[in-house]
Design an enzyme around this catalytic site. Structure first.
Site, PDB file in Angstrom:
ATOM      1  N   CYS A 143       0.836  -1.208   0.000  1.00 39.53           N
ATOM      2  CA  CYS A 143       0.000   0.000   0.000  1.00 39.53           C
ATOM      3  C   CYS A 143       0.869   1.255   0.000  1.00 39.53           C
ATOM      4  O   CYS A 143       1.731   1.421   0.859  1.00 39.53           O
ATOM      5  CB  CYS A 143      -0.902  -0.006   1.231  1.00 39.53           C
ATOM      6  SG  CYS A 143      -1.721   1.564   1.520  1.00 39.53           S
ATOM      7  N   CYS A 175       0.634   3.293   3.485  1.00 38.15           N
ATOM      8  CA  CYS A 175       1.101   2.783   4.774  1.00 38.15           C
ATOM      9  C   CYS A 175       2.467   3.395   5.134  1.00 38.15           C
ATOM     10  O   CYS A 175       3.278   3.675   4.248  1.00 38.15           O
ATOM     11  CB  CYS A 175       1.195   1.250   4.736  1.00 38.15           C
ATOM     12  SG  CYS A 175      -0.403   0.421   4.969  1.00 38.15           S
ATOM     13  N   ASN A 207      -0.504  14.704  -4.530  1.00 39.36           N
ATOM     14  CA  ASN A 207      -0.985  13.581  -5.333  1.00 39.36           C
ATOM     15  C   ASN A 207       0.009  13.299  -6.465  1.00 39.36           C
ATOM     16  O   ASN A 207       0.364  14.197  -7.222  1.00 39.36           O
ATOM     17  CB  ASN A 207      -2.357  13.953  -5.914  1.00 39.36           C
ATOM     18  CG  ASN A 207      -3.126  12.757  -6.427  1.00 39.36           C
ATOM     19  OD1 ASN A 207      -2.549  11.839  -7.014  1.00 39.36           O
ATOM     20  ND2 ASN A 207      -4.422  12.752  -6.212  1.00 39.36           N
ATOM     21  N   HIS A 235      -3.883   0.535   8.059  1.00 43.66           N
ATOM     22  CA  HIS A 235      -4.477   0.211   6.764  1.00 43.66           C
ATOM     23  C   HIS A 235      -5.921  -0.295   6.883  1.00 43.66           C
ATOM     24  O   HIS A 235      -6.725  -0.141   5.953  1.00 43.66           O
ATOM     25  CB  HIS A 235      -3.602  -0.859   6.099  1.00 43.66           C
ATOM     26  CG  HIS A 235      -3.975  -1.173   4.687  1.00 43.66           C
ATOM     27  ND1 HIS A 235      -3.704  -0.327   3.633  1.00 43.66           N
ATOM     28  CD2 HIS A 235      -4.605  -2.255   4.142  1.00 43.66           C
ATOM     29  CE1 HIS A 235      -4.138  -0.868   2.505  1.00 43.66           C
ATOM     30  NE2 HIS A 235      -4.688  -2.037   2.782  1.00 43.66           N
ATOM     31  N   ASN A 292     -13.438   9.820  -1.104  1.00 40.56           N
ATOM     32  CA  ASN A 292     -14.168   8.758  -1.793  1.00 40.56           C
ATOM     33  C   ASN A 292     -13.941   7.496  -1.001  1.00 40.56           C
ATOM     34  O   ASN A 292     -12.800   7.091  -0.805  1.00 40.56           O
ATOM     35  CB  ASN A 292     -13.628   8.524  -3.200  1.00 40.56           C
ATOM     36  CG  ASN A 292     -13.880   9.684  -4.120  1.00 40.56           C
ATOM     37  OD1 ASN A 292     -14.903  10.351  -4.017  1.00 40.56           O
ATOM     38  ND2 ASN A 292     -12.945   9.942  -5.029  1.00 40.56           N
ATOM     39  N   SER A 331      -9.469   3.904  -5.193  1.00 42.13           N
ATOM     40  CA  SER A 331      -8.518   2.940  -5.729  1.00 42.13           C
ATOM     41  C   SER A 331      -7.629   2.323  -4.649  1.00 42.13           C
ATOM     42  O   SER A 331      -6.785   1.501  -4.947  1.00 42.13           O
ATOM     43  CB  SER A 331      -7.678   3.588  -6.835  1.00 42.13           C
ATOM     44  OG  SER A 331      -7.205   4.856  -6.436  1.00 42.13           O
ATOM     45  N   HIS A 341      -7.010   1.908   2.066  1.00 45.15           N
ATOM     46  CA  HIS A 341      -6.397   2.597   3.211  1.00 45.15           C
ATOM     47  C   HIS A 341      -7.192   3.888   3.471  1.00 45.15           C
ATOM     48  O   HIS A 341      -7.462   4.635   2.534  1.00 45.15           O
ATOM     49  CB  HIS A 341      -4.930   2.920   2.879  1.00 45.15           C
ATOM     50  CG  HIS A 341      -4.140   3.347   4.070  1.00 45.15           C
ATOM     51  ND1 HIS A 341      -3.116   2.602   4.603  1.00 45.15           N
ATOM     52  CD2 HIS A 341      -4.238   4.447   4.864  1.00 45.15           C
ATOM     53  CE1 HIS A 341      -2.614   3.225   5.655  1.00 45.15           C
ATOM     54  NE2 HIS A 341      -3.288   4.354   5.831  1.00 45.15           N
ATOM     55  N   HIS A 346      -8.298   7.342   3.581  1.00 47.86           N
ATOM     56  CA  HIS A 346      -7.667   8.577   3.092  1.00 47.86           C
ATOM     57  C   HIS A 346      -8.676   9.459   2.376  1.00 47.86           C
ATOM     58  O   HIS A 346      -9.746   9.010   1.972  1.00 47.86           O
ATOM     59  CB  HIS A 346      -6.505   8.256   2.152  1.00 47.86           C
ATOM     60  CG  HIS A 346      -6.941   7.765   0.796  1.00 47.86           C
ATOM     61  ND1 HIS A 346      -7.477   6.509   0.580  1.00 47.86           N
ATOM     62  CD2 HIS A 346      -6.949   8.371  -0.416  1.00 47.86           C
ATOM     63  CE1 HIS A 346      -7.771   6.353  -0.699  1.00 47.86           C
ATOM     64  NE2 HIS A 346      -7.473   7.472  -1.328  1.00 47.86           N
ATOM     65  N   GLN A 388      -8.844  13.443  -0.060  1.00 45.84           N
ATOM     66  CA  GLN A 388      -8.098  14.268  -0.998  1.00 45.84           C
ATOM     67  C   GLN A 388      -8.452  15.740  -0.820  1.00 45.84           C
ATOM     68  O   GLN A 388      -9.508  16.070  -0.271  1.00 45.84           O
ATOM     69  CB  GLN A 388      -8.421  13.849  -2.435  1.00 45.84           C
ATOM     70  CG  GLN A 388      -8.147  12.396  -2.745  1.00 45.84           C
ATOM     71  CD  GLN A 388      -8.248  12.102  -4.240  1.00 45.84           C
ATOM     72  OE1 GLN A 388      -7.711  12.824  -5.078  1.00 45.84           O
ATOM     73  NE2 GLN A 388      -8.942  11.031  -4.582  1.00 45.84           N
ATOM     74  N   GLU A 393     -31.808  10.197 -15.441  1.00 41.30           N
ATOM     75  CA  GLU A 393     -31.111  11.109 -14.534  1.00 41.30           C
ATOM     76  C   GLU A 393     -30.011  11.892 -15.246  1.00 41.30           C
ATOM     77  O   GLU A 393     -29.816  13.082 -14.987  1.00 41.30           O
ATOM     78  CB  GLU A 393     -30.503  10.318 -13.366  1.00 41.30           C
ATOM     79  CG  GLU A 393     -31.529   9.798 -12.365  1.00 41.30           C
ATOM     80  CD  GLU A 393     -32.164   8.470 -12.758  1.00 41.30           C
ATOM     81  OE1 GLU A 393     -32.179   8.138 -13.970  1.00 41.30           O
ATOM     82  OE2 GLU A 393     -32.641   7.772 -11.864  1.00 41.30           O
ATOM     83  N   GLN A 414     -33.364  11.647  -9.921  1.00 41.20           N
ATOM     84  CA  GLN A 414     -34.591  10.981  -9.469  1.00 41.20           C
ATOM     85  C   GLN A 414     -34.252  10.079  -8.301  1.00 41.20           C
ATOM     86  O   GLN A 414     -33.174   9.497  -8.264  1.00 41.20           O
ATOM     87  CB  GLN A 414     -35.161  10.160 -10.655  1.00 41.20           C
ATOM     88  CG  GLN A 414     -36.507   9.498 -10.416  1.00 41.20           C
ATOM     89  CD  GLN A 414     -36.384   8.103  -9.804  1.00 41.20           C
ATOM     90  OE1 GLN A 414     -35.333   7.485  -9.819  1.00 41.20           O
ATOM     91  NE2 GLN A 414     -37.481   7.616  -9.240  1.00 41.20           N
TER      92      GLN A 414
HETATM   93  O1  G1P Z   1      -7.939  10.208  -7.272  1.00 39.62           O
HETATM   94  P1  G1P Z   1      -8.361   8.758  -7.276  1.00 39.62           P
HETATM   95  O2  G1P Z   1      -8.846   8.283  -5.938  1.00 39.62           O
HETATM   96  O3  G1P Z   1      -7.362   7.852  -7.898  1.00 39.62           O
HETATM   97  O4  G1P Z   1      -9.627   8.728  -8.257  1.00 39.62           O
HETATM   98  C1  G1P Z   1     -10.965   8.865  -7.861  1.00 39.62           C
HETATM   99  O5  G1P Z   1     -11.268  10.172  -7.391  1.00 39.62           O
HETATM  100  C2  G1P Z   1     -11.163  11.231  -8.336  1.00 39.62           C
HETATM  101  C3  G1P Z   1     -11.642  12.505  -7.664  1.00 39.62           C
HETATM  102  O6  G1P Z   1     -12.947  12.389  -7.149  1.00 39.62           O
HETATM  103  C4  G1P Z   1     -11.965  10.940  -9.613  1.00 39.62           C
HETATM  104  O7  G1P Z   1     -11.658  11.907 -10.586  1.00 39.62           O
HETATM  105  C5  G1P Z   1     -11.650   9.556 -10.174  1.00 39.62           C
HETATM  106  O8  G1P Z   1     -12.517   9.270 -11.261  1.00 39.62           O
HETATM  107  C6  G1P Z   1     -11.821   8.519  -9.068  1.00 39.62           C
HETATM  108  O9  G1P Z   1     -11.515   7.237  -9.566  1.00 39.62           O
HETATM  109  O1  G1P Z   2     -36.110   1.669 -15.148  1.00 36.80           O
HETATM  110  P1  G1P Z   2     -35.033   0.661 -14.846  1.00 36.80           P
HETATM  111  O2  G1P Z   2     -34.313   0.191 -16.083  1.00 36.80           O
HETATM  112  O3  G1P Z   2     -35.505  -0.465 -13.986  1.00 36.80           O
HETATM  113  O4  G1P Z   2     -33.971   1.484 -13.946  1.00 36.80           O
HETATM  114  C1  G1P Z   2     -32.859   2.173 -14.437  1.00 36.80           C
HETATM  115  O5  G1P Z   2     -33.207   3.318 -15.205  1.00 36.80           O
HETATM  116  C2  G1P Z   2     -33.885   4.369 -14.521  1.00 36.80           C
HETATM  117  C3  G1P Z   2     -34.065   5.530 -15.466  1.00 36.80           C
HETATM  118  O6  G1P Z   2     -32.851   5.961 -16.041  1.00 36.80           O
HETATM  119  C4  G1P Z   2     -33.119   4.796 -13.263  1.00 36.80           C
HETATM  120  O7  G1P Z   2     -33.937   5.661 -12.502  1.00 36.80           O
HETATM  121  C5  G1P Z   2     -32.741   3.600 -12.389  1.00 36.80           C
HETATM  122  O8  G1P Z   2     -31.916   4.016 -11.318  1.00 36.80           O
HETATM  123  C6  G1P Z   2     -32.010   2.568 -13.238  1.00 36.80           C
HETATM  124  O9  G1P Z   2     -31.679   1.444 -12.458  1.00 36.80           O
END
Ligand code: G1P
Ligand code: G1P
Lengths: 350, 350
Positions: free
Chosen positions: A52, A55, A77, A115, A155, A163, A166, A168, A170, A319, A325
Site C-alpha cells: 500500500c 502505509c 498527489n 491500513h 471517496n 482505488s 487505506h 484517506h 483528498q 437522470e 430521481q
Molecule cells: O484520485 P483517485 O482516488 O485515484 O480517483 C478517484 O477520485 C477522483 C476525484 O474524485 C476521480 O476523478 C476519479 O474518477 C476517481 O476514480
Molecule cells: O427503469 P429501470 O431500467 O428499472 O432502472 C434504471 O433506469 C432508470 C431511469 O434511467 C433509473 O432511474 C434507475 O436508477 C435505473 O436502475
C-alpha cells in the site's frame, strides 16, 4: 378525490442550495431488482500492507518513502488532475469552442497509519486530528493568492472509484471556482441580500422545529437528510454557527465535527452492516476573492447504496439526460438513520 | 516559457448547451489503476429467455402477456417513476421546503423480439423500425395537453443500471420540463435571440470545418465527440437540418438516423471488443408549451468505460462536489472512434 401527499405521490423538490429540482417517486420502492448486484469487498485487511502506497514506511510512485507517521500524513498527489505550473492560456472561437487553462494543487491525506481502519472505526480524538489537518491544509493552501477554491473530500469504497482501501481523503485546490460552488454561492447570496441572514441558518431552524429529517445533533453541528436529497441516504452536516469556512472552527467545534462524522459514518455502516461507500466533502466559500458573508459551511455525504450492501441506486439514463430521481423519501431515509445505533456493528457483535 | 496546449495542460472547456464547464486533465492518463475492475457480463444469451419479461409470449409484472411481436413492442412501465393520475398539489414553507406534484407516463420499448441482440447487431431496417416507434410514441404522447416534455432514452449494460439485457429503451414523459432541458433551452434561446440561427447548426459547421472531433457523417446526421464531452467516449448525434423534434423527421432522415446509431454503437463495441455500456437519449424541445424555434434535435451517448471493458471512469468525489472532470481529451477519443471499423467485431471474427 385524493389529496396530494409527499410520502405517496410522485413530486419534485427544490434544492435551495443549487436551485435545481429532484424528482421523488415514493411509490417506486416496490420495484423488483433484476439488475447489477455489487461484489462486497471483503473487510479483512491487515493493519499494515507492504504493497500500500499510504502505509507508513512504504514507497510511493514519485520515488519518495512515507515517514513512520503517527496519526495522519499529507503529500502531493502523484497523479494530480491539476498542476501548479500550468501555463496561462485561453481559447475562444466564435463562443463555440471555449477553453481556459486551469492551475491547481492536489493533495492526498492518509487519515491513519492503520491500513484496516475507516473513519467510523477511529476514535473521536483520531478524527479530530484529521479535522486539524484539513484546517491547516486549508489555511496553507489559501496562502497561494491564485488559489480560489479548495475542495476537501473523501471517496470511500470500491464502488465509489476509490482505488485504495487505506483510509484517506483528498484536497483539490484550483484557480477557478468550480460548478457546484458557483451554484451554491449564487443562491446563498440572493437569499442573504434579501434577508440579511444565512440561507442555511434559516433552513436549519426550520428543520430543527420539524424534527422529521434530523439524524443527529450536538452543540455545534446538525446532521440531517436534506429535504431535496438525491442519493438514497444522502446527508448533510451543517454548522450551527454561521461561518463560511473551516478556517474559523474553534477547538471545541473541531471536536464536535469529529463526533458528528463518527456518528454519521457509524450509522451508515450499521444500516446494511457493511463498510458503507460514499463520496463526502465540505462546501465552503471561495478564498482570495473578496468576502463571502452569505456562505455557510456544510459537508455533504453522497452514498449510493439503496436496498442492501450490494444494490445501489444508478444515476443513469433519465437522470443523466433529464433530471435526478430518487425512490425512497428523504423522511424515510432520515427515520432509518435516526434509529440506527451510534455504536458500530462490529463492536456490538464482539 | 511553455505555451498553453489543450492536449497537454489541465484546462476547462465550456459546454455551450448547458453553460457548464468540464475540467480536462490530459496528462493524467498515466495514472495506474488499482481500483475497481468491473465484471464482464457474459455475452452468450439465448435468442429467447423464458424468464425475460420482454420476450414475446412471456408474462409481465402487471399480469399481462406480451404478444408474439415481430420488430418492436411498447407497453407502460410496470414500475413507473411517474404516474398520470397523481393528484395536483404544492408545498412551500418560507421558500425553504418547496415541492410540487409531478404527473407523467413511463413506457418501455423492446427493440427486438430477440433476447440476444443489441442495437449494433441489428440491421439498419430493424433500427429504423425502432426510430418509427420513437416517432409515433412521441406524437401520441404529445396529444396529452398536460405533457410538457418527452424523454426517449436507453440504458445499456449492467454497469449502467440496466436491469434486463433484452434490447430495450424507455420513454419518460412528464408535466414539467426537467433540469437538463431547462438548461439547454436557455442557452439555445439566448444564442438564437442574438444570431437568429441555431446554436448547434453553427457549432456543427465549425466542427465539420475543423474535422478533429468528427466520428461519422451521412447526408442527414453527424456523429462527433463534443468539444466539452465529460464521459471518456461521449458522443453526440446532431441532425444537419435544424428541426426541434423527432416529429419532423422524414422517412429518409429516419433511415439515416438508424444508420448513424448502428455505426456509433458498432464503433463503441469494437473499441474494447465488448458490448459497450452507455446511457443514450434524445434531447428535443418541450411540447404543448409554445414554439421553440431555437431548439435543435440531438442525441447524447454517455458511456462510462475509460481504459478497457472492465475499467470505467468514476464520477465521484471531486466531480459530485465540485465539477465534472475527464482524463483523455475529446480529440483523442474522437480519433480512436474514427479509426474503429464500421463492421462489428463479432462479424469480423466469424
Ligand atoms: O484520485 P483517485 O482516488 O485515484 O480517483 C478517484 O477520485 C477522483 C476525484 O474524485 C476521480 O476523478 C476519479 O474518477 C476517481 O476514480
Ligand atoms: O427503469 P429501470 O431500467 O428499472 O432502472 C434504471 O433506469 C432508470 C431511469 O434511467 C433509473 O432511474 C434507475 O436508477 C435505473 O436502475
Amino acid at each position: 378525490n385524493q389529496t396530494f401527499e409527499l410520502d405517496n405521490n410522485p413530486h419534485t423538490r427544490l434544492n435551495i442550495l443549487t436551485g435545481e429540482w429532484v424528482l421523488v417517486s415514493p411509490h417506486r420502492t416496490k420495484r423488483p431488482w433484476q439488475g447489477k448486484v455489487e461484489d462486497i469487498t471483503p473487510d479483512d485487511r491487515p493493519e499494515y500492507d507492504p504493497k500500500c502506497y499510504l502505509c507508513p514506511g512504504n514507497g510511493r510512485a514519485d520515488g519518495e518513502t512515507n515517514p513512520d507517521y503517527q496519526d495522519s500524513f499529507v503529500f502531493n498527489n502523484d497523479f494530480a488532475a491539476l498542476l501548479a505550473d500550468t501555463p496561462l492560456g485561453k481559447m475562444n472561437e466564435d463562443d463555440l469552442l471555449v477553453a481556459n487553462n486551469q492551475r491547481g494543487v492536489c493533495k492526498v491525506i492518509s487519515f491513519s497509519p492503520k491500513h484496516n481502519l475507516t473513519l467510523p472505526e477511529m476514535s473521536v480524538e483520531a478524527i479530530t486530528a484529521v479535522v486539524n489537518v484539513w484546517q491547516s491544509e486549508f489555511n496553507s493552501l489559501t496562502e497561494n493568492e491564485w488559489i480560489k477554491y479548495i475542495q476537501i473530500f473523501e471517496n470511500k469504497g470500491e464502488i465509489m472509484g476509490c482505488s485504495n482501501p487505506h483510509p484517506h481523503g483528498q484536497i483539490w485546490s484550483q484557480s477557478d471556482i468550480p460548478l457546484e460552488i458557483v451554484k451554491e454561492t449564487a443562491r446563498q447570496k440572493t437569499y442573504y441580500a434579501i434577508h440579511r441572514r444565512s440561507l442555511l441558518a434559516d433552513y436549519l431552524k426550520l428543520e430543527l422545529k420539524k424534527a422529521e429529517r434530523i439524524v443527529f445533533e450536538n452543540d455545534h453541528f446538525v446532521v440531517l437528510v436534506p429535504f431535496w436529497a438525491v442519493w438514497p441516504y444522502e446527508t448533510m452536516i451543517i454548522s450551527k454557527r454561521h461561518i463560511n469556512s473551516i478556517k474559523l472552527f474553534t477547538t471545541t467545534e473541531k471536536i464536535a465535527l469529529a463526533e458528528a462524522i463518527k456518528i454519521t459514518t457509524t450509522k451508515y455502516d450499521n444500516l446494511f452492516e457493511t463498510s458503507f461507500p460514499y463520496s463526502a466533502g465540505m462546501h465552503q466559500s471561495p478564498v482570495n476573492n473578496g468576502d463571502y458573508p452569505e456562505w455557510h459551511w456544510h459537508m455533504h455525504f453522497f452514498p449510493p447504496l439503496l436496498r442492501s450492501a450490494s444494490v445501489k441506486k444508478f444515476m443513469v439514463g433519465y437522470e443523466m439526460l433529464a433530471n435526478p430521481q430518487r425512490d425512497i423519501t428523504p423522511e424515510f431515509a432520515a427515520n432509518r438513520l435516526r434509529e440506527m445505533s451510534t455504536e458500530h456493528y462490529k463492536i456490538s457483535k464482539l
